[in-house]
Design an enzyme around this catalytic site. Structure first.
Site, PDB file in Angstrom:
ATOM      1  N   GLY A 115      -2.519   8.728   4.192  1.00 45.97           N
ATOM      2  CA  GLY A 115      -1.616   8.379   5.374  1.00 45.97           C
ATOM      3  C   GLY A 115      -0.267   9.209   5.279  1.00 45.97           C
ATOM      4  O   GLY A 115       0.557   9.146   4.415  1.00 45.97           O
TER       5      GLY A 115
ATOM      6  N   ARG B 236      14.943  -6.671  -0.267  1.00 45.37           N
ATOM      7  CA  ARG B 236      15.556  -7.096   0.866  1.00 45.37           C
ATOM      8  C   ARG B 236      16.571  -8.453   0.566  1.00 45.37           C
ATOM      9  O   ARG B 236      17.553  -8.481   1.157  1.00 45.37           O
ATOM     10  CB  ARG B 236      14.694  -7.428   1.993  1.00 45.37           C
ATOM     11  CG  ARG B 236      14.170  -6.355   2.911  1.00 45.37           C
ATOM     12  CD  ARG B 236      12.639  -6.598   3.448  1.00 45.37           C
ATOM     13  NE  ARG B 236      12.374  -5.487   4.256  1.00 45.37           N
ATOM     14  CZ  ARG B 236      11.299  -5.134   4.925  1.00 45.37           C
ATOM     15  NH1 ARG B 236      10.297  -6.260   4.701  1.00 45.37           N
ATOM     16  NH2 ARG B 236      10.751  -4.091   5.511  1.00 45.37           N
TER      17      ARG B 236
ATOM     18  N   HIS C 188       2.468 -11.380   0.974  1.00 42.50           N
ATOM     19  CA  HIS C 188       3.433 -10.701   1.838  1.00 42.50           C
ATOM     20  C   HIS C 188       3.430 -11.082   3.195  1.00 42.50           C
ATOM     21  O   HIS C 188       2.244 -10.790   3.669  1.00 42.50           O
ATOM     22  CB  HIS C 188       3.118  -9.289   1.389  1.00 42.50           C
ATOM     23  CG  HIS C 188       3.987  -8.255   2.173  1.00 42.50           C
ATOM     24  ND1 HIS C 188       5.545  -8.299   1.786  1.00 42.50           N
ATOM     25  CD2 HIS C 188       3.577  -7.340   2.822  1.00 42.50           C
ATOM     26  CE1 HIS C 188       6.025  -7.308   2.591  1.00 42.50           C
ATOM     27  NE2 HIS C 188       5.009  -6.863   3.397  1.00 42.50           N
TER      28      HIS C 188
ATOM     29  N   ASN D  17      -1.109  -3.388   5.403  1.00 37.93           N
ATOM     30  CA  ASN D  17      -1.188  -4.794   5.564  1.00 37.93           C
ATOM     31  C   ASN D  17      -2.436  -5.334   6.606  1.00 37.93           C
ATOM     32  O   ASN D  17      -2.920  -4.476   7.120  1.00 37.93           O
ATOM     33  CB  ASN D  17       0.216  -5.165   6.562  1.00 37.93           C
ATOM     34  CG  ASN D  17       1.451  -5.275   5.655  1.00 37.93           C
ATOM     35  OD1 ASN D  17       1.442  -5.703   4.594  1.00 37.93           O
ATOM     36  ND2 ASN D  17       2.465  -4.714   6.059  1.00 37.93           N
TER      37      ASN D  17
ATOM     38  N   ASP E 119      -4.367  12.808   5.873  1.00 38.34           N
ATOM     39  CA  ASP E 119      -4.525  12.003   7.017  1.00 38.34           C
ATOM     40  C   ASP E 119      -5.598  12.460   7.776  1.00 38.34           C
ATOM     41  O   ASP E 119      -5.984  13.531   7.736  1.00 38.34           O
ATOM     42  CB  ASP E 119      -3.032  12.195   7.744  1.00 38.34           C
ATOM     43  CG  ASP E 119      -2.978  11.108   8.778  1.00 38.34           C
ATOM     44  OD1 ASP E 119      -1.965  10.198   8.541  1.00 38.34           O
ATOM     45  OD2 ASP E 119      -3.636  10.980   9.935  1.00 38.34           O
TER      46      ASP E 119
END
Length: 307
Positions: A8, A150, A174, A119, A32
């Site tokens: 990717g 974060r 997640h 995801n 990719d």
């Protein structure tokens, strides 16, 4: 020297390659399906090496054969969730993409360690493990390091202190059902609950849970990639250097937290063999309940895919 392949060449993948190249870990391949995209970014990164002072060979390609004999494969392929798209739609689309990616990994890099970033992370990591046929310890997901980063950033902002002094802890799935752990989060060794009132911690926890969505809302188009790529490289280094770091990781559970047969965000020791140990923490009852809900969501996702 290692051979690393990043699947990717979007923002997350390309930024990960940039950070890795600067560390000079060995050869890097970026692949990719879009013709010219990985080649162009690889050429740009090679030229950056002359300025930033690294000699890493970065190759861009559309041919999976170029990942042959990779030691580490990082999956960043797939689509981001679009407006109006349900989580189930995202899961089904990305499971097909990662299924194809995983078949190629199994063919060309059968001895590699695989880190998934796509995801919905915990379900897609399961897809990658099942499709490659690799040992469960050799396939895991990157999520908790990002979520903890974060949380730490928000704490530092609240306390007006250095991020370097904060050790934040986040486990669980997640997404909406992640579990930031204030009792295991410290500032120079001081437990967070001794420094901030409960209501402030609750606000920071909520902001952490919505951390990715906050960035998406501000960008209007696209999603975060600087922090995700930093988290990926942190995890990749633990594998490449066999450093035995203990990091929040989406690992395969075999009874820990009462869960079995799913990938889930937990503390794990990472090294050259992948996930070398899963550590189980004592939690508060409400945190156990969120973990149970999170695990049920992951199990339903796997069931819907019929894997």
């Amino acid at each position: 020297m290692a051979k690393i392949s990043v699947i990717g060449a979007g923002n997350v993948g390309a930024t990960t390659v940039q950070r890795l190249a600067e560390l000079e870990p060995g050869e890097i391949v970026m692949t990719d399906i879009v013709e010219g995209l990985p080649q162009g970014k690889a050429l740009d990164l090679m030229q950056a090496g002359a300025i930033n002072g690294y000699d890493t060979q970065v190759t861009g390609t559309n041919d999976y054969a170029d990942i042959t004999d990779s030691d580490l494969v990082i999956i960043t392929a797939g689509i981001a969730r679009k407006p109006g798209m349900t989580r189930e739609d995202l899961m089904k689309t990305n499971s097909k993409i990662i299924g194809e990616v995983s078949r190629n990994i199994a063919e060309y890099a059968p001895n590699s360690i695989v880190i998934n970033v796509t995801n919905p992370l915990d379900v897609i990591t399961y897809v990658a493990m099942k499709t490659t046929g690799f040992e469960t310890k050799k396939v895991f997901g990157m999520s908790g390091v990002l979520d903890a980063g974060r949380f730490a950033s928000f704490i530092a902002e609240e306390l007006n202190c250095s991020k370097k002094d904060i050790e934040a802890m986040v486990i669980g799935g997640h997404g909406d059902l992640m579990v930031p752990l204030p009792q295991y989060t410290t500032v120079s060794g001081i437990p967070l609950p001794e420094l901030l009132p409960e209501e402030t911690i609750a606000r920071l926890v909520e902001r952490t849970v919505n951390g990715g969505a906050e960035i998406v809302g501000l960008l209007k188009q696209g999603s975060a990639f600087y922090a995700p790529s930093a988290a990926i490289v942190s995890v990749a280094e633990a594998v490449l250097k066999d450093s035995k770091r203990i990091l929040p990781t989406s690992a395969y559970l075999e009874g820990q937290y009462g869960q079995e047969g799913i990938y889930f965000g937990v503390l794990a020791k990472l090294g050259a063999n992948g996930v070398e140990e899963v550590l189980e923490l004592k939690l508060e009852e409400n945190q156990y309940e969120i973990l149970r809900k999170s695990s049920e969501t992951i199990k339903r996702g796997i069931s819907k895919l019929g894997i």
